[in-house]
Design an enzyme around this catalytic site. Structure first.
Site, PDB file in Angstrom:
ATOM      1  CD  GLU A 192      -3.236  -1.673  -4.090  1.00  0.00           C
ATOM      2  OE1 GLU A 192      -2.041  -1.382  -3.864  1.00  0.00           O
ATOM      3  OE2 GLU A 192      -4.101  -1.726  -3.202  1.00  0.00           O
ATOM      4  CD  GLU A 311      -5.530  -5.386  -1.565  1.00  0.00           C
ATOM      5  OE1 GLU A 311      -5.182  -4.381  -0.881  1.00  0.00           O
ATOM      6  OE2 GLU A 311      -4.781  -5.990  -2.341  1.00  0.00           O
TER       7      GLU A 311
END
Length: 582
Positions: A192, A311
């Site tokens: 991220e 995820e």
């Protein structure tokens, strides 16, 4: 093979041949992935020969699981409440049908903060131990740089040279330590990625710089790293079209057949955290998911670029410490849909498990076995659902027919059962189109003495997949009474009387929104309010109360899943808070 494919992979004849082989590998890999979804035996299986091509490997990694809040915890492995990871944990994951594990690692507290940014040898050995356990258990593994993304990488715009030097040093050391590990281990450049104080163009440039540098360092380190699969993220791992297009451009420039794209998916935000009225897995939430996976397919997998969904989950479900902000059946619908959409898009999915949500790291048992059953079933087939998982019957008064809408998901409806007993169509229930109606006589029988709460559970069964459970529930409109407290918290005495809280609406007398989320009247579940069903209370949190204007009365409307609404009034005066029931 279309023009966009050639643009991504290069236009020379050898490259075109490589692309054709890669596309073939993708198809073969998807078949291998399906075959590998069968439950594993207790003993670690001998891993089959590594599939050909990146797409084949990523398909064989389906499904995947995250060892979350462990090596990525700050500052130590057990700092966020999980026990030390064990080989037995990975064996359990494998035995439940998972074929790969993502191992998030935060390196910040285990390396020097200044050049040469040396990683602690003991920590590196611990990371290697867990990766080796995964290999021994026949699991593919993904190793990354995790929370470092916001701890120091995010400062790249104002500290470019030092951030890049530290990032390069980190991957130089990881590459050296793992260069002889088998290619069943994958490297992911950064989790991220985010960049503070930067324009959109600068963020694009900085992420490409990191990904390109990561690629160069790993490939130059030799050993198995020369052809190891490398996983590259979009900004923040967001699956937006613009950001995925940017990543496609980077992958095209690198012209390397052993690259994998990664994004994350946590559903439509209002539903994922239950805010702004996102209490149901409704059309907006379904549309958001369908469009996200369609983009992944069109941008990546259709062009031969494999996708690892590093995820997925729901930001507010489940949670050991608080009641779930997502109604259980609505969460089941989301997880069922993810599995289907991922299969359609050819995407490998990695469940984000922080340790307190899905697999109990101490007992090695699923915290919600039914939820895991839904997830596991979604890997291979669809299941039917309905518009809700409850029929609410009032405590007193006449019982009437009640209806739900069936979501057949391409399946045929087989009937209703209570345990081993099949209910009688036409007598106990009717189906008209997708409308399932349970007759008053059947409801009366199922609620029995009408004690508050669930009286009976029936199952709607379909031609494939899991049955949809419907809980026949007795309720009355909840009742509340006055309370006093401080801005730290206000505990509102609440008799739930068999009902379940869905959301809380909050407005000032002038009609404007009250609460920290001033863009919506419906505040975020748990962060601003939370029910305590056993303690007969609803607590308003400091986050909510501290945001209220002084001496400005607020009207709260508590919405319940039965459809009941209860109005309550709150006034803050300094640090004191007073609540009164309507």
């Amino acid at each position: 093979m279309n023009e966009s494919h050639r643009t991504v992979r290069g236009g020379s004849a050898p490259r075109r041949l490589a692309s054709m082989l890669l596309a073939l590998a993708a198809a073969v890999g998807l078949l291998l992935g399906s075959a590998l979804n069968a439950p594993a035996a207790d003993a670690a299986p001998a891993r089959p020969k590594l599939p050909v091509g990146a797409a084949g490997v990523v398909a064989a990694m389906q499904p995947s699981w995250n060892l979350g809040n462990t090596l990525d915890a700050i500052p130590e492995e057990t700092s966020w409440g999980n026990p030390l990871a064990t080989r037995a944990l990975l064996a359990k994951v494998r035995s439940e049908g998972y074929r790969s594990v993502r191992i998030p690692v935060t390196w910040t507290d285990h390396q020097s903060a200044t050049a040469p940014y040396t990683i602690d040898a003991a920590f590196m050995s611990r990371v290697k131990q867990i990766a080796d356990w995964a290999e021994a258990e026949g699991l593919y593994a993904v190793l990354n740089v995790h929370h470092d993304s916001w701890q120091w990488v995010s400062k790249m715009s104002t500290d470019h040279d030092n951030v890049l030097a530290r990032f390069n040093s980190t991957w130089t050391q990881i590459s050296s330590a793992f260069k002889d590990e088998p290619r069943t281990l994958l490297f992911e450049s950064i989790n991220e990625p985010q960049f503070d104080n930067a324009t959109a163009a600068q963020k694009t440039q900085m992420l490409e710089e990191l990904n390109v540098s990561f690629h160069r360092i790993v490939r130059a380190s030799g050993g198995q790293n020369a052809t190891r699969l490398l996983v590259l993220p979009t900004q923040a791992c967001t699956p937006s079209q613009e950001l995925m297009d940017e990543l496609t451009t980077t992958i095209g420039k690198l012209d390397d057949p052993n690259l994998v794209a990664t994004v994350h998916y946590y559903s439509w935000y209002p539903f994922s955290v239950n805010i702004a009225g996102g209490t149901h897995y409704d059309e907006a939430a379904r549309k958001d998911l369908d469009e996200a996976f369609a983009r992944m397919r069109a941008t990546f997998t259709a062009k031969g670029i494999p996708v690892y969904l590093g995820e997925y989950g729901l930001l507010g479900y489940p949670d050991d410490n608080h009641p779930s902000r997502i109604e259980r059946g609505e969460a089941f619908k989301y997880f069922e849909h993810v599995g289907y959409a991922a299969r359609q898009a050819g995407v490998t999915t990695a469940l984000w498990d922080p340790g307190f949500a899905y697999l109990n790291r101490t007992t090695l048992q699923w915290r919600d076995q039914e939820l895991f059953n839904v997830i596991k079933s979604s890997w291979t087939t669809r299941s039917g659902t309905a518009s809700f998982d409850r029929f609410f019957v009032p405590k007193s008064g006449t019982v009437t027919d009640q209806s739900l809408t069936l979501n057949r998901n391409g399946l045929s409806f087989q009937g209703l059962w209570k345990g081993a007993t099949k209910l009688t169509a036409g007598l106990d229930y009717t189906v008209s189109g997708n409308t399932l109606t349970l007759k008053a006589a059947a409801l009366t029988r199922l609620v029995g003495n009408r004690e508050y709460g669930v009286n009976s559970t029936i199952e709607a069964r379909f031609s494939r997949g899991l049955p949809w459970k419907i809980h026949v529930t007795t309720y009355d409109t909840p009742q509340q009474s006055g309370a006093t407290g401080t801005t730290d918290s206000l505990v509102i005495p609440t008799q739930f009387r068999g009902d379940q809280l869905a959301t809380m609406e909050s407005v000032y007398a002038d009609g404007s929104n009250a609460g920290p989320a001033d863009w919506t009247a419906f505040q975020e579940f748990n962060n601003n309010f939370r029910p305590d069903y056993t303690g007969n209370a609803i607590t308003l949190t400091n986050t909510f109360l501290a945001s209220l204007r002084d001496n400005a009365p607020v009207t709260l409307t508590f919405h319940f899943y039965s459809g009941a609404k209860v109005t309550y009034h709150v006034t803050r005066s300094g640090t004191s808070v007073t609540g009164t029931a309507s």
